[in-house]
Design a protein around this motif. Structure first.
Motif, PDB file in Angstrom:
ATOM      1  N   ALA A  44      20.303  19.898   7.822  1.00  0.00           N
ATOM      2  CA  ALA A  44      20.559  20.215   9.046  1.00  0.00           C
ATOM      3  C   ALA A  44      22.335  20.479   9.325  1.00  0.00           C
ATOM      4  O   ALA A  44      22.863  21.064  10.127  1.00  0.00           O
ATOM      5  CB  ALA A  44      20.251  19.650  10.391  1.00  0.00           C
ATOM      6  N   LEU A  45      23.008  19.529   8.535  1.00  0.00           N
ATOM      7  CA  LEU A  45      24.287  19.345   8.424  1.00  0.00           C
ATOM      8  C   LEU A  45      25.120  20.481   7.748  1.00  0.00           C
ATOM      9  O   LEU A  45      26.214  20.686   7.935  1.00  0.00           O
ATOM     10  CB  LEU A  45      25.027  17.990   8.106  1.00  0.00           C
ATOM     11  N   TYR A  46      24.419  21.182   6.825  1.00  0.00           N
ATOM     12  CA  TYR A  46      24.844  22.390   6.312  1.00  0.00           C
ATOM     13  C   TYR A  46      24.049  23.437   6.222  1.00  0.00           C
ATOM     14  O   TYR A  46      22.851  23.344   6.430  1.00  0.00           O
ATOM     15  CB  TYR A  46      25.402  22.042   4.924  1.00  0.00           C
ATOM     16  N   GLN A  47      24.394  24.666   6.161  1.00  0.00           N
ATOM     17  CA  GLN A  47      23.564  25.878   5.994  1.00  0.00           C
ATOM     18  C   GLN A  47      23.410  26.286   4.752  1.00  0.00           C
ATOM     19  O   GLN A  47      24.749  26.401   3.589  1.00  0.00           O
ATOM     20  CB  GLN A  47      24.247  27.118   6.773  1.00  0.00           C
ATOM     21  N   VAL A  72      27.167  25.752   3.374  1.00  0.00           N
ATOM     22  CA  VAL A  72      28.283  25.699   4.679  1.00  0.00           C
ATOM     23  C   VAL A  72      28.058  24.716   5.476  1.00  0.00           C
ATOM     24  O   VAL A  72      27.257  24.723   6.148  1.00  0.00           O
ATOM     25  CB  VAL A  72      28.408  27.038   5.235  1.00  0.00           C
ATOM     26  N   ALA A  73      29.198  23.995   5.842  1.00  0.00           N
ATOM     27  CA  ALA A  73      29.072  22.898   7.057  1.00  0.00           C
ATOM     28  C   ALA A  73      30.322  23.310   8.026  1.00  0.00           C
ATOM     29  O   ALA A  73      31.659  23.037   7.341  1.00  0.00           O
ATOM     30  CB  ALA A  73      29.366  21.472   6.453  1.00  0.00           C
ATOM     31  N   ASP A  74      30.200  23.725   9.143  1.00  0.00           N
ATOM     32  CA  ASP A  74      31.015  24.150   9.893  1.00  0.00           C
ATOM     33  C   ASP A  74      31.275  23.341  11.395  1.00  0.00           C
ATOM     34  O   ASP A  74      31.678  23.817  12.346  1.00  0.00           O
ATOM     35  CB  ASP A  74      31.149  25.519  10.226  1.00  0.00           C
ATOM     36  N   GLN A  75      30.689  22.188  11.214  1.00  0.00           N
ATOM     37  CA  GLN A  75      30.810  21.157  12.609  1.00  0.00           C
ATOM     38  C   GLN A  75      31.911  21.261  13.041  1.00  0.00           C
ATOM     39  O   GLN A  75      32.496  20.995  14.429  1.00  0.00           O
ATOM     40  CB  GLN A  75      30.004  19.974  12.520  1.00  0.00           C
TER      41      GLN A  75
END
Length: 433
Positions: A44-47, A72-75
Protein backbone atom coordinates in the motif's frame (compact mmCIF):
# COMPACT_ATOMS: atom_id res chain seq x y z
CA UNK A 1 35.32 -3.85 -7.57
CA UNK A 2 37.96 -1.48 -6.46
CA UNK A 3 38.45 1.18 -3.90
CA UNK A 4 39.26 1.95 -0.27
CA UNK A 5 36.84 1.15 2.54
CA UNK A 6 35.10 4.27 3.69
CA UNK A 7 35.69 6.11 0.43
CA UNK A 8 33.34 9.02 -0.20
CA UNK A 9 34.30 10.78 -3.38
CA UNK A 10 32.31 13.74 -4.61
CA UNK A 11 32.89 14.53 -8.25
CA UNK A 12 31.87 18.16 -8.52
CA UNK A 13 33.99 19.24 -11.44
CA UNK A 14 32.48 21.58 -13.92
CA UNK A 15 29.30 23.59 -13.76
CA UNK A 16 25.91 21.97 -13.33
CA UNK A 17 22.53 23.57 -12.82
CA UNK A 18 21.48 21.76 -9.69
CA UNK A 19 18.45 22.62 -7.50
CA UNK A 20 19.49 24.21 -4.22
CA UNK A 21 19.46 21.79 -1.35
CA UNK A 22 18.43 18.54 -3.02
CA UNK A 23 21.82 17.05 -3.86
CA UNK A 24 23.49 18.70 -0.85
CA UNK A 25 20.94 17.18 1.50
CA UNK A 26 21.38 13.81 -0.13
CA UNK A 27 25.15 14.07 0.19
CA UNK A 28 24.89 14.89 3.89
CA UNK A 29 22.38 12.12 4.45
CA UNK A 30 24.70 9.60 2.81
CA UNK A 31 27.39 10.49 5.35
CA UNK A 32 25.26 9.76 8.39
CA UNK A 33 26.34 6.14 8.42
CA UNK A 34 24.14 3.12 7.99
CA UNK A 35 20.41 3.74 8.42
CA UNK A 36 18.27 1.50 10.57
CA UNK A 37 17.21 -1.87 9.31
CA UNK A 38 15.19 -1.70 6.14
CA UNK A 39 11.68 -2.81 7.06
CA UNK A 40 9.44 -4.64 4.58
CA UNK A 41 7.26 -2.11 2.79
CA UNK A 42 3.54 -2.87 2.60
CA UNK A 43 2.37 -2.81 -1.00
CA UNK A 44 0.00 0.00 0.00
CA UNK A 45 3.01 2.31 0.43
CA UNK A 46 3.74 2.21 -3.29
CA UNK A 47 1.83 1.89 -6.53
CA UNK A 48 2.83 -0.67 -9.13
CA UNK A 49 2.75 0.68 -12.66
CA UNK A 50 3.82 -0.41 -16.12
CA UNK A 51 5.21 1.51 -19.06
CA UNK A 52 5.61 0.30 -22.67
CA UNK A 53 9.31 0.42 -23.53
CA UNK A 54 10.89 -0.22 -26.90
CA UNK A 55 12.82 -3.46 -26.93
CA UNK A 56 15.57 -1.79 -28.97
CA UNK A 57 16.24 1.90 -28.36
CA UNK A 58 19.18 2.10 -30.76
CA UNK A 59 17.93 0.45 -33.92
CA UNK A 60 15.01 1.14 -36.22
CA UNK A 61 14.28 -2.31 -37.62
CA UNK A 62 12.85 -3.64 -34.33
CA UNK A 63 9.73 -1.75 -33.21
CA UNK A 64 8.35 -4.15 -30.60
CA UNK A 65 7.68 -3.07 -27.01
CA UNK A 66 7.47 -4.69 -23.58
CA UNK A 67 5.94 -3.68 -20.26
CA UNK A 68 8.49 -2.29 -17.84
CA UNK A 69 7.38 -2.45 -14.22
CA UNK A 70 8.06 0.42 -11.86
CA UNK A 71 6.95 1.37 -8.36
CA UNK A 72 5.91 4.85 -7.20
CA UNK A 73 5.71 6.12 -3.60
CA UNK A 74 4.50 9.70 -3.31
CA UNK A 75 3.47 10.05 0.36
CA UNK A 76 6.03 12.84 0.92
CA UNK A 77 5.95 14.29 -2.58
CA UNK A 78 5.44 18.07 -2.78
CA UNK A 79 4.68 19.41 -6.22
CA UNK A 80 6.00 22.91 -5.53
CA UNK A 81 9.53 22.09 -4.36
CA UNK A 82 9.89 18.32 -4.24
CA UNK A 83 12.49 16.12 -5.87
CA UNK A 84 12.40 12.67 -7.43
CA UNK A 85 14.65 9.89 -6.14
CA UNK A 86 15.00 7.33 -8.90
CA UNK A 87 16.22 3.83 -8.07
CA UNK A 88 18.13 2.34 -10.98
CA UNK A 89 17.00 -1.26 -10.74
CA UNK A 90 19.61 -3.98 -10.98
CA UNK A 91 19.67 -7.74 -11.47
CA UNK A 92 16.52 -8.84 -9.68
CA UNK A 93 12.86 -8.36 -8.82
CA UNK A 94 12.25 -4.66 -8.19
CA UNK A 95 9.83 -5.26 -5.30
CA UNK A 96 12.60 -7.13 -3.47
CA UNK A 97 15.00 -4.20 -3.88
CA UNK A 98 12.27 -1.75 -2.88
CA UNK A 99 11.50 -3.69 0.29
CA UNK A 100 15.18 -3.89 1.25
CA UNK A 101 16.14 -0.29 0.50
CA UNK A 102 16.10 1.76 3.68
CA UNK A 103 17.97 4.93 2.68
CA UNK A 104 15.54 6.28 0.08
CA UNK A 105 12.60 5.83 2.43
CA UNK A 106 14.57 7.44 5.26
CA UNK A 107 15.27 10.67 3.35
CA UNK A 108 12.03 10.95 1.33
CA UNK A 109 10.29 13.24 3.82
CA UNK A 110 13.32 15.48 4.27
CA UNK A 111 13.62 15.98 0.51
CA UNK A 112 9.85 16.17 -0.14
CA UNK A 113 10.63 13.40 -2.56
CA UNK A 114 8.70 11.07 -4.77
CA UNK A 115 10.34 7.64 -4.90
CA UNK A 116 10.48 5.66 -8.12
CA UNK A 117 11.88 2.14 -8.31
CA UNK A 118 12.44 1.10 -11.92
CA UNK A 119 12.84 -2.56 -12.79
CA UNK A 120 15.77 -3.52 -15.01
CA UNK A 121 14.78 -5.15 -18.30
CA UNK A 122 14.93 -8.97 -18.31
CA UNK A 123 14.44 -9.16 -14.52
CA UNK A 124 11.35 -9.62 -12.39
CA UNK A 125 8.27 -9.00 -14.52
CA UNK A 126 9.99 -6.78 -17.10
CA UNK A 127 10.61 -9.47 -19.70
CA UNK A 128 10.91 -8.17 -23.30
CA UNK A 129 9.88 -11.49 -24.85
CA UNK A 130 7.85 -12.98 -22.04
CA UNK A 131 8.74 -16.58 -21.25
CA UNK A 132 10.96 -16.67 -24.37
CA UNK A 133 13.24 -13.91 -23.07
CA UNK A 134 15.91 -16.38 -21.95
CA UNK A 135 15.38 -18.95 -24.68
CA UNK A 136 18.51 -18.08 -26.71
CA UNK A 137 21.06 -15.35 -27.40
CA UNK A 138 18.84 -13.81 -30.08
CA UNK A 139 16.18 -13.02 -27.51
CA UNK A 140 18.81 -11.98 -24.93
CA UNK A 141 20.51 -9.62 -27.35
CA UNK A 142 18.84 -6.57 -25.80
CA UNK A 143 20.02 -7.27 -22.25
CA UNK A 144 22.65 -4.54 -21.92
CA UNK A 145 23.38 -1.68 -19.54
CA UNK A 146 22.97 0.78 -22.41
CA UNK A 147 19.45 -0.41 -23.19
CA UNK A 148 18.60 -0.33 -19.48
CA UNK A 149 19.81 3.26 -19.11
CA UNK A 150 17.74 4.26 -22.13
CA UNK A 151 14.72 2.63 -20.45
CA UNK A 152 15.32 4.75 -17.36
CA UNK A 153 15.65 7.97 -19.36
CA UNK A 154 12.45 7.36 -21.33
CA UNK A 155 10.58 6.33 -18.16
CA UNK A 156 11.58 9.56 -16.38
CA UNK A 157 10.40 11.55 -19.37
CA UNK A 158 7.04 9.74 -19.14
CA UNK A 159 6.77 10.38 -15.39
CA UNK A 160 7.48 14.08 -15.80
CA UNK A 161 4.89 14.40 -18.55
CA UNK A 162 2.13 12.52 -16.77
CA UNK A 163 2.43 13.35 -13.05
CA UNK A 164 1.23 16.88 -12.19
CA UNK A 165 4.04 19.02 -10.78
CA UNK A 166 6.81 16.64 -11.80
CA UNK A 167 7.88 18.34 -15.03
CA UNK A 168 10.52 20.56 -13.46
CA UNK A 169 11.35 18.40 -10.45
CA UNK A 170 15.04 17.50 -10.13
CA UNK A 171 15.78 13.78 -10.44
CA UNK A 172 18.57 12.06 -8.52
CA UNK A 173 19.58 8.51 -9.46
CA UNK A 174 20.32 6.07 -6.63
CA UNK A 175 21.60 2.52 -6.76
CA UNK A 176 23.92 0.00 -5.15
CA UNK A 177 26.41 -2.53 -6.54
CA UNK A 178 25.47 -3.03 -10.23
CA UNK A 179 22.63 -0.59 -9.65
CA UNK A 180 25.21 1.89 -8.31
CA UNK A 181 27.21 1.49 -11.49
CA UNK A 182 24.05 2.21 -13.45
CA UNK A 183 23.36 5.32 -11.34
CA UNK A 184 26.83 6.70 -12.00
CA UNK A 185 26.69 5.83 -15.70
CA UNK A 186 23.18 7.30 -15.93
CA UNK A 187 24.47 10.67 -14.72
CA UNK A 188 27.42 10.41 -17.12
CA UNK A 189 25.35 9.53 -20.18
CA UNK A 190 22.14 11.44 -19.42
CA UNK A 191 23.13 14.57 -17.47
CA UNK A 192 20.08 16.37 -18.85
CA UNK A 193 17.80 13.76 -17.24
CA UNK A 194 19.32 13.39 -13.75
CA UNK A 195 21.00 16.23 -11.88
CA UNK A 196 23.09 13.89 -9.76
CA UNK A 197 23.65 10.32 -8.63
CA UNK A 198 24.38 8.41 -5.45
CA UNK A 199 26.34 5.31 -6.45
CA UNK A 200 26.81 3.00 -3.46
CA UNK A 201 29.43 0.24 -3.61
CA UNK A 202 29.67 0.69 -7.37
CA UNK A 203 32.63 -1.25 -8.88
CA UNK A 204 32.97 0.86 -12.02
CA UNK A 205 36.70 0.09 -12.32
CA UNK A 206 36.53 -3.72 -12.08
CA UNK A 207 37.21 -4.08 -15.81
CA UNK A 208 40.25 -5.01 -17.91
CA UNK A 209 43.40 -4.04 -16.00
CA UNK A 210 42.03 -0.90 -14.32
CA UNK A 211 42.65 -2.59 -10.96
CA UNK A 212 44.50 -5.80 -10.00
CA UNK A 213 42.27 -8.83 -10.46
CA UNK A 214 42.83 -9.87 -6.82
CA UNK A 215 41.52 -6.63 -5.29
CA UNK A 216 38.00 -7.81 -4.56
CA UNK A 217 38.92 -11.06 -2.80
CA UNK A 218 41.61 -9.29 -0.81
CA UNK A 219 39.00 -6.86 0.52
CA UNK A 220 36.64 -9.73 1.37
CA UNK A 221 39.48 -11.39 3.28
CA UNK A 222 40.18 -8.21 5.24
CA UNK A 223 36.56 -8.17 6.42
CA UNK A 224 37.11 -11.58 8.02
CA UNK A 225 40.53 -10.62 9.40
CA UNK A 226 39.01 -7.63 11.16
CA UNK A 227 36.08 -9.64 12.53
CA UNK A 228 37.87 -12.37 14.45
CA UNK A 229 41.34 -13.58 15.32
CA UNK A 230 42.50 -16.41 13.02
CA UNK A 231 39.17 -16.36 11.21
CA UNK A 232 40.54 -15.89 7.70
CA UNK A 233 43.37 -18.33 8.44
CA UNK A 234 40.82 -21.01 9.37
CA UNK A 235 39.02 -20.51 6.07
CA UNK A 236 42.30 -20.62 4.16
CA UNK A 237 43.24 -23.92 5.81
CA UNK A 238 39.80 -25.41 5.15
CA UNK A 239 40.47 -25.83 1.41
CA UNK A 240 43.32 -28.25 1.99
CA UNK A 241 41.23 -30.10 4.56
CA UNK A 242 38.42 -30.57 2.04
CA UNK A 243 40.89 -31.73 -0.62
CA UNK A 244 42.38 -34.35 1.67
CA UNK A 245 39.09 -35.70 2.98
CA UNK A 246 37.36 -35.72 -0.42
CA UNK A 247 40.08 -37.94 -1.90
CA UNK A 248 38.17 -41.06 -0.78
CA UNK A 249 34.56 -42.22 -1.08
CA UNK A 250 34.39 -42.47 2.70
CA UNK A 251 35.61 -38.91 2.97
CA UNK A 252 32.95 -37.67 0.54
CA UNK A 253 30.31 -39.41 2.63
CA UNK A 254 31.69 -37.76 5.77
CA UNK A 255 31.67 -34.29 4.17
CA UNK A 256 28.05 -34.77 3.04
CA UNK A 257 27.04 -35.61 6.58
CA UNK A 258 29.19 -32.99 8.31
CA UNK A 259 27.78 -30.17 6.16
CA UNK A 260 24.21 -31.54 6.31
CA UNK A 261 24.00 -31.43 2.52
CA UNK A 262 20.69 -32.03 0.79
CA UNK A 263 22.48 -33.88 -2.03
CA UNK A 264 25.43 -36.11 -1.02
CA UNK A 265 28.83 -35.64 -2.63
CA UNK A 266 29.77 -38.48 -4.95
CA UNK A 267 32.89 -37.31 -6.76
CA UNK A 268 35.82 -34.90 -6.63
CA UNK A 269 33.83 -32.68 -8.99
CA UNK A 270 31.08 -32.52 -6.36
CA UNK A 271 33.74 -31.55 -3.81
CA UNK A 272 34.83 -28.73 -6.14
CA UNK A 273 31.21 -27.55 -6.22
CA UNK A 274 31.19 -27.59 -2.41
CA UNK A 275 34.29 -25.39 -2.33
CA UNK A 276 32.82 -22.96 -4.86
CA UNK A 277 29.65 -22.77 -2.77
CA UNK A 278 31.66 -22.04 0.36
CA UNK A 279 33.66 -19.35 -1.45
CA UNK A 280 30.47 -17.68 -2.59
CA UNK A 281 29.11 -17.88 0.95
CA UNK A 282 32.10 -15.97 2.36
CA UNK A 283 31.73 -13.34 -0.38
CA UNK A 284 28.01 -12.96 0.25
CA UNK A 285 28.61 -12.53 3.98
CA UNK A 286 31.05 -9.73 3.25
CA UNK A 287 28.47 -8.01 1.06
CA UNK A 288 25.77 -8.10 3.75
CA UNK A 289 27.90 -7.46 6.83
CA UNK A 290 25.41 -4.94 8.22
CA UNK A 291 25.48 -3.68 11.84
CA UNK A 292 21.79 -4.61 12.19
CA UNK A 293 19.64 -7.65 11.54
CA UNK A 294 18.71 -8.00 7.88
CA UNK A 295 17.36 -10.51 5.41
CA UNK A 296 18.55 -9.10 2.11
CA UNK A 297 20.21 -12.30 0.84
CA UNK A 298 19.42 -14.48 3.85
CA UNK A 299 18.00 -13.81 7.35
CA UNK A 300 21.10 -12.78 9.31
CA UNK A 301 22.07 -11.30 12.67
CA UNK A 302 23.78 -7.96 13.13
CA UNK A 303 27.48 -8.07 12.21
CA UNK A 304 27.15 -11.58 10.75
CA UNK A 305 30.87 -12.03 10.04
CA UNK A 306 31.65 -11.50 13.72
CA UNK A 307 29.12 -14.21 14.56
CA UNK A 308 30.60 -16.53 11.92
CA UNK A 309 34.15 -15.95 13.13
CA UNK A 310 33.28 -17.16 16.64
CA UNK A 311 33.43 -20.66 15.16
CA UNK A 312 36.71 -20.10 13.30
CA UNK A 313 39.26 -19.32 15.99
CA UNK A 314 41.70 -22.22 15.58
CA UNK A 315 43.11 -22.82 12.08
CA UNK A 316 45.45 -25.59 13.31
CA UNK A 317 42.75 -28.06 14.26
CA UNK A 318 42.72 -31.52 12.65
CA UNK A 319 40.90 -31.56 9.33
CA UNK A 320 37.57 -32.93 10.51
CA UNK A 321 37.35 -30.70 13.57
CA UNK A 322 38.23 -27.66 11.46
CA UNK A 323 35.53 -28.50 8.89
CA UNK A 324 32.94 -29.10 11.58
CA UNK A 325 33.61 -25.54 12.70
CA UNK A 326 33.34 -24.34 9.11
CA UNK A 327 29.90 -25.97 8.94
CA UNK A 328 28.84 -24.12 12.10
CA UNK A 329 30.03 -20.90 10.47
CA UNK A 330 28.17 -21.34 7.17
CA UNK A 331 25.12 -22.52 9.07
CA UNK A 332 24.84 -18.97 10.43
CA UNK A 333 24.35 -17.77 6.86
CA UNK A 334 22.06 -20.52 5.58
CA UNK A 335 20.15 -21.47 8.70
CA UNK A 336 20.12 -18.60 11.18
CA UNK A 337 16.37 -19.01 11.49
CA UNK A 338 16.79 -22.73 12.25
CA UNK A 339 14.22 -23.69 9.60
CA UNK A 340 16.54 -25.48 7.16
CA UNK A 341 16.74 -29.27 7.47
CA UNK A 342 19.68 -29.48 5.06
CA UNK A 343 21.95 -27.17 3.08
CA UNK A 344 21.69 -26.88 -0.70
CA UNK A 345 24.97 -26.22 -2.53
CA UNK A 346 23.07 -25.08 -5.63
CA UNK A 347 21.70 -22.02 -3.85
CA UNK A 348 23.65 -19.29 -2.07
CA UNK A 349 21.26 -16.31 -2.20
CA UNK A 350 17.62 -15.37 -2.51
CA UNK A 351 15.73 -16.49 -5.60
CA UNK A 352 14.74 -12.84 -6.13
CA UNK A 353 18.11 -12.29 -7.78
CA UNK A 354 18.13 -12.95 -11.53
CA UNK A 355 21.33 -14.96 -11.64
CA UNK A 356 20.75 -16.35 -15.13
CA UNK A 357 20.45 -12.86 -16.57
CA UNK A 358 23.53 -11.70 -14.71
CA UNK A 359 25.56 -14.64 -16.01
CA UNK A 360 24.60 -13.59 -19.54
CA UNK A 361 25.62 -9.99 -18.85
CA UNK A 362 28.95 -11.20 -17.46
CA UNK A 363 29.46 -13.17 -20.67
CA UNK A 364 28.88 -10.15 -22.89
CA UNK A 365 29.81 -6.70 -21.56
CA UNK A 366 30.09 -6.98 -17.74
CA UNK A 367 33.44 -8.78 -17.89
CA UNK A 368 35.05 -8.33 -14.47
CA UNK A 369 38.45 -10.06 -14.11
CA UNK A 370 38.91 -11.63 -10.66
CA UNK A 371 41.59 -13.89 -9.25
CA UNK A 372 42.90 -15.27 -5.98
CA UNK A 373 46.36 -16.34 -4.80
CA UNK A 374 45.91 -17.79 -1.30
CA UNK A 375 48.53 -15.33 0.00
CA UNK A 376 46.86 -11.95 -0.06
CA UNK A 377 43.46 -13.59 0.41
CA UNK A 378 41.88 -16.59 2.15
CA UNK A 379 40.84 -18.43 -1.02
CA UNK A 380 42.33 -21.21 -3.11
CA UNK A 381 44.63 -19.85 -5.83
CA UNK A 382 42.73 -19.23 -9.04
CA UNK A 383 44.10 -17.31 -12.00
CA UNK A 384 42.02 -15.14 -14.30
CA UNK A 385 41.94 -16.91 -17.66
CA UNK A 386 39.99 -14.95 -20.22
CA UNK A 387 40.27 -17.67 -22.86
CA UNK A 388 38.70 -20.30 -20.61
CA UNK A 389 36.03 -17.81 -19.54
CA UNK A 390 35.24 -16.97 -23.16
CA UNK A 391 34.91 -20.64 -24.06
CA UNK A 392 32.52 -21.22 -21.17
CA UNK A 393 30.41 -18.26 -22.30
CA UNK A 394 30.28 -19.55 -25.84
CA UNK A 395 29.28 -22.98 -24.62
CA UNK A 396 26.47 -21.51 -22.52
CA UNK A 397 25.15 -18.71 -24.71
CA UNK A 398 26.91 -18.88 -28.09
CA UNK A 399 28.33 -15.40 -27.41
CA UNK A 400 31.84 -14.04 -26.86
CA UNK A 401 32.58 -11.52 -24.08
CA UNK A 402 33.92 -8.06 -24.96
CA UNK A 403 36.24 -7.10 -22.08
CA UNK A 404 37.07 -3.64 -23.45
CA UNK A 405 33.54 -2.49 -24.11
CA UNK A 406 32.55 -1.07 -20.71
CA UNK A 407 35.72 1.04 -20.30
CA UNK A 408 35.28 2.24 -23.89
CA UNK A 409 31.66 3.29 -23.54
CA UNK A 410 31.77 4.70 -19.98
CA UNK A 411 35.32 6.03 -19.81
CA UNK A 412 37.11 3.72 -17.37
CA UNK A 413 39.06 5.90 -14.93
CA UNK A 414 38.77 8.95 -17.16
CA UNK A 415 35.67 10.39 -15.49
CA UNK A 416 36.94 13.78 -14.31
CA UNK A 417 34.68 15.65 -16.73
CA UNK A 418 31.56 14.37 -14.97
CA UNK A 419 29.94 16.03 -11.98
CA UNK A 420 27.49 15.54 -9.10
CA UNK A 421 28.17 11.85 -8.58
CA UNK A 422 28.55 10.65 -4.99
CA UNK A 423 30.50 7.41 -4.82
CA UNK A 424 29.58 6.10 -1.39
CA UNK A 425 31.58 3.19 0.00
CA UNK A 426 30.91 2.01 3.54
CA UNK A 427 33.73 0.56 5.59
CA UNK A 428 31.21 -2.10 6.64
CA UNK A 429 30.96 -3.76 3.22
CA UNK A 430 33.37 -5.38 0.87
CA UNK A 431 32.21 -4.19 -2.54
CA UNK A 432 34.69 -1.45 -3.47
CA UNK A 433 34.43 1.42 -5.88
Amino acid sequence: MLGLPGLLLMLSLGSVCCPPGALTALRLASRRGPPGRAQPRPAALYQTRYFPQKIDHFGFDQDLTFQQRYLVADQHWRKDNGSILFYTGNEGDITWFCNNTGFMWDVAEELNAMLIFAEHRYYGESLPFGNKSYSDSKHLNYLTSEQALADFAILIQHVKETIPGALNAPVIAIGGSYGGMLSAWFRMKYPHVVVGALAASAPIWQFEDLVPCGTFYSIVTNDFKKSGQCCSESILNSWGAINRISSTDEGLKWLSSAFHLCSPLKSKQDAAVLKAWLSETWVNLAMVNYPYKADFLQPLPAWPIQVVCKFLKNPKLPDKLLLQNVFQAVNVYYNYSGAASCLNTSQSATRNLGLTGWYYQACTEMVMPMCTDGVNDMFEPRKWNFHVFSEECFKLWKVRPRPSWIPSVYGGKNISSHSNIIFRQSALKSIPI
